[in-house]
Design an enzyme around this catalytic site. Sequence first.
Site, PDB file in Angstrom:
ATOM      1  N   SER A 139      53.198  76.835  31.488  1.00  0.00           N
ATOM      2  CA  SER A 139      53.992  77.486  32.537  1.00  0.00           C
ATOM      3  C   SER A 139      54.754  78.650  31.907  1.00  0.00           C
ATOM      4  O   SER A 139      54.949  78.668  30.673  1.00  0.00           O
ATOM      5  CB  SER A 139      55.003  76.477  33.095  1.00  0.00           C
ATOM      6  OG  SER A 139      55.958  77.104  33.923  1.00  0.00           O
ATOM      7  N   TYR A 152      61.371  69.643  32.436  1.00  0.00           N
ATOM      8  CA  TYR A 152      60.160  70.464  32.646  1.00  0.00           C
ATOM      9  C   TYR A 152      60.021  71.515  31.549  1.00  0.00           C
ATOM     10  O   TYR A 152      58.951  71.690  30.970  1.00  0.00           O
ATOM     11  CB  TYR A 152      60.261  71.110  34.032  1.00  0.00           C
ATOM     12  CG  TYR A 152      59.016  71.825  34.499  1.00  0.00           C
ATOM     13  CD1 TYR A 152      58.011  71.140  35.185  1.00  0.00           C
ATOM     14  CD2 TYR A 152      58.839  73.190  34.281  1.00  0.00           C
ATOM     15  CE1 TYR A 152      56.867  71.793  35.636  1.00  0.00           C
ATOM     16  CE2 TYR A 152      57.707  73.852  34.722  1.00  0.00           C
ATOM     17  CZ  TYR A 152      56.728  73.150  35.406  1.00  0.00           C
ATOM     18  OH  TYR A 152      55.600  73.809  35.854  1.00  0.00           O
TER      19      TYR A 152
HETATM   20  P1  NAD Z   1      50.576  69.968  42.640  1.00  0.00           P
HETATM   21  O1  NAD Z   1      51.672  69.029  42.979  1.00  0.00           O
HETATM   22  O2  NAD Z   1      49.800  70.605  43.724  1.00  0.00           O
HETATM   23  O3  NAD Z   1      49.559  69.270  41.624  1.00  0.00           O
HETATM   24  C1  NAD Z   1      49.967  68.340  40.662  1.00  0.00           C
HETATM   25  C2  NAD Z   1      48.812  67.424  40.394  1.00  0.00           C
HETATM   26  O4  NAD Z   1      49.206  66.450  39.417  1.00  0.00           O
HETATM   27  C3  NAD Z   1      48.386  66.657  41.638  1.00  0.00           C
HETATM   28  O5  NAD Z   1      46.977  66.578  41.687  1.00  0.00           O
HETATM   29  C4  NAD Z   1      48.997  65.276  41.422  1.00  0.00           C
HETATM   30  O6  NAD Z   1      48.263  64.262  42.062  1.00  0.00           O
HETATM   31  C5  NAD Z   1      48.867  65.178  39.909  1.00  0.00           C
HETATM   32  N1  NAD Z   1      49.716  64.153  39.324  1.00  0.00           N
HETATM   33  C6  NAD Z   1      51.054  63.977  39.459  1.00  0.00           C
HETATM   34  N2  NAD Z   1      51.446  62.879  38.807  1.00  0.00           N
HETATM   35  C7  NAD Z   1      50.335  62.342  38.235  1.00  0.00           C
HETATM   36  C8  NAD Z   1      50.087  61.191  37.445  1.00  0.00           C
HETATM   37  N3  NAD Z   1      51.061  60.339  37.110  1.00  0.00           N
HETATM   38  N4  NAD Z   1      48.819  60.953  37.047  1.00  0.00           N
HETATM   39  C9  NAD Z   1      47.804  61.771  37.414  1.00  0.00           C
HETATM   40  N5  NAD Z   1      47.982  62.862  38.165  1.00  0.00           N
HETATM   41  C10 NAD Z   1      49.239  63.150  38.567  1.00  0.00           C
HETATM   42  O7  NAD Z   1      51.254  71.077  41.712  1.00  0.00           O
HETATM   43  P2  NAD Z   1      50.638  72.364  40.989  1.00  0.00           P
HETATM   44  O8  NAD Z   1      51.567  73.453  41.319  1.00  0.00           O
HETATM   45  O9  NAD Z   1      49.197  72.530  41.263  1.00  0.00           O
HETATM   46  O10 NAD Z   1      50.862  71.963  39.462  1.00  0.00           O
HETATM   47  C11 NAD Z   1      49.791  71.747  38.545  1.00  0.00           C
HETATM   48  C12 NAD Z   1      50.248  72.101  37.140  1.00  0.00           C
HETATM   49  O11 NAD Z   1      50.555  73.507  37.089  1.00  0.00           O
HETATM   50  C13 NAD Z   1      51.493  71.350  36.690  1.00  0.00           C
HETATM   51  O12 NAD Z   1      51.386  71.000  35.326  1.00  0.00           O
HETATM   52  C14 NAD Z   1      52.596  72.406  36.871  1.00  0.00           C
HETATM   53  O13 NAD Z   1      53.664  72.185  36.013  1.00  0.00           O
HETATM   54  C15 NAD Z   1      51.830  73.680  36.525  1.00  0.00           C
HETATM   55  N6  NAD Z   1      52.456  74.900  37.028  1.00  0.00           N
HETATM   56  C16 NAD Z   1      52.609  75.109  38.369  1.00  0.00           C
HETATM   57  C17 NAD Z   1      53.206  76.291  38.809  1.00  0.00           C
HETATM   58  C18 NAD Z   1      53.398  76.603  40.272  1.00  0.00           C
HETATM   59  O14 NAD Z   1      54.093  77.566  40.586  1.00  0.00           O
HETATM   60  N7  NAD Z   1      52.791  75.889  41.208  1.00  0.00           N
HETATM   61  C19 NAD Z   1      53.642  77.240  37.861  1.00  0.00           C
HETATM   62  C20 NAD Z   1      53.463  76.981  36.511  1.00  0.00           C
HETATM   63  C21 NAD Z   1      52.858  75.808  36.094  1.00  0.00           C
END
Ligand code: NAD
Length: 257
Positions: A139, A152
């Site tokens: 991130s 985080y």
């Molecule tokens: P999201 O909530 O859509 O996806 C998160 C995923 O992780 C989901 O599929 C959920 O089921 C899974 N998950 C959660 N807990 C879990 C567990 N215990 N075991 C297995 N799976 C689990 O969110 P996202 O925005 O797609 O985030 C995905 C990644 O990208 C994360 O690591 C997040 O930190 C990172 N990220 C997101 C953003 C953003 O702006 N959306 C920015 C930077 C980084």
Amino acid sequence: MSLQGKTAIITGSNSGIGLGVAHALAGAGADVVLNSFTDNPEDHKLAEDMAAEHGVTVRYIKADMSKGDECRMLVEKSGACDILVNNAGIQHVAPVDEFPVEKWDAIIAINMSSAFHTTAAALPMMRKAGWGRVINIASAHGLTASPYKSAYVTAKHGVVGMTKTVALETAKEPITANAICPGYVLTPLVEDQIPDTAKKYDMTEEEAKEKVILERQPSKEFATVEQIGGTAVFLCSASADQITGTTISVDGGWTAL
Ligand code: NAD
């Protein structure tokens, strides 16, 4: 470029960025293992639909990324792992002196330690296959901090550190390890915050997006799951053979500030 014959495991891939990366890798010809901690008919339907759309093998394997043994089981059960995308992640926002201990433990386990367990299980398979890619979805918070996101930010900085270490340990092998550092991406996780943010600041949802959520993203645009997916596919290409141990920001200029 074709990833035909390669197997990609994407943790936390029944939603958002993980699902987008899975689609991109399947579109490039890889067989895919989708994962989350649930085991719903919709999870398996996602796999069926993706297989039909891209003409590749797609399986859904339930495994809870907060538990080390389940992380390792996910890789073992997949039977092969040429591309490992550590993506599962959760968020909780609170001042450090009020941060709930169970939330801290869960974020460290899911966002950071899971990548240790899956990587440890996957490297022997990559070595046997003679090729491998570890792609950690870190991130902008792996490179910078924000208040109230201590767990985080700690976990994401940890993932960046682990990425560098794995890259050094595999530097002489045809295996690379890199982290993609997205800024804000419009996933369900972020979309859910928009109505509340608009209400809190007495703004329209459009204003809340631009002035509050995208405050630190100079482009004033969200990154997309397709862009993160495309970056992952690039990291799997021969052009990226010498790219290892680094971070690639997809953040509209956030970390240039
Ligand atoms: P999201 O909530 O859509 O996806 C998160 C995923 O992780 C989901 O599929 C959920 O089921 C899974 N998950 C959660 N807990 C879990 C567990 N215990 N075991 C297995 N799976 C689990 O969110 P996202 O925005 O797609 O985030 C995905 C990644 O990208 C994360 O690591 C997040 O930190 C990172 N990220 C997101 C953003 C953003 O702006 N959306 C920015 C930077 C980084």
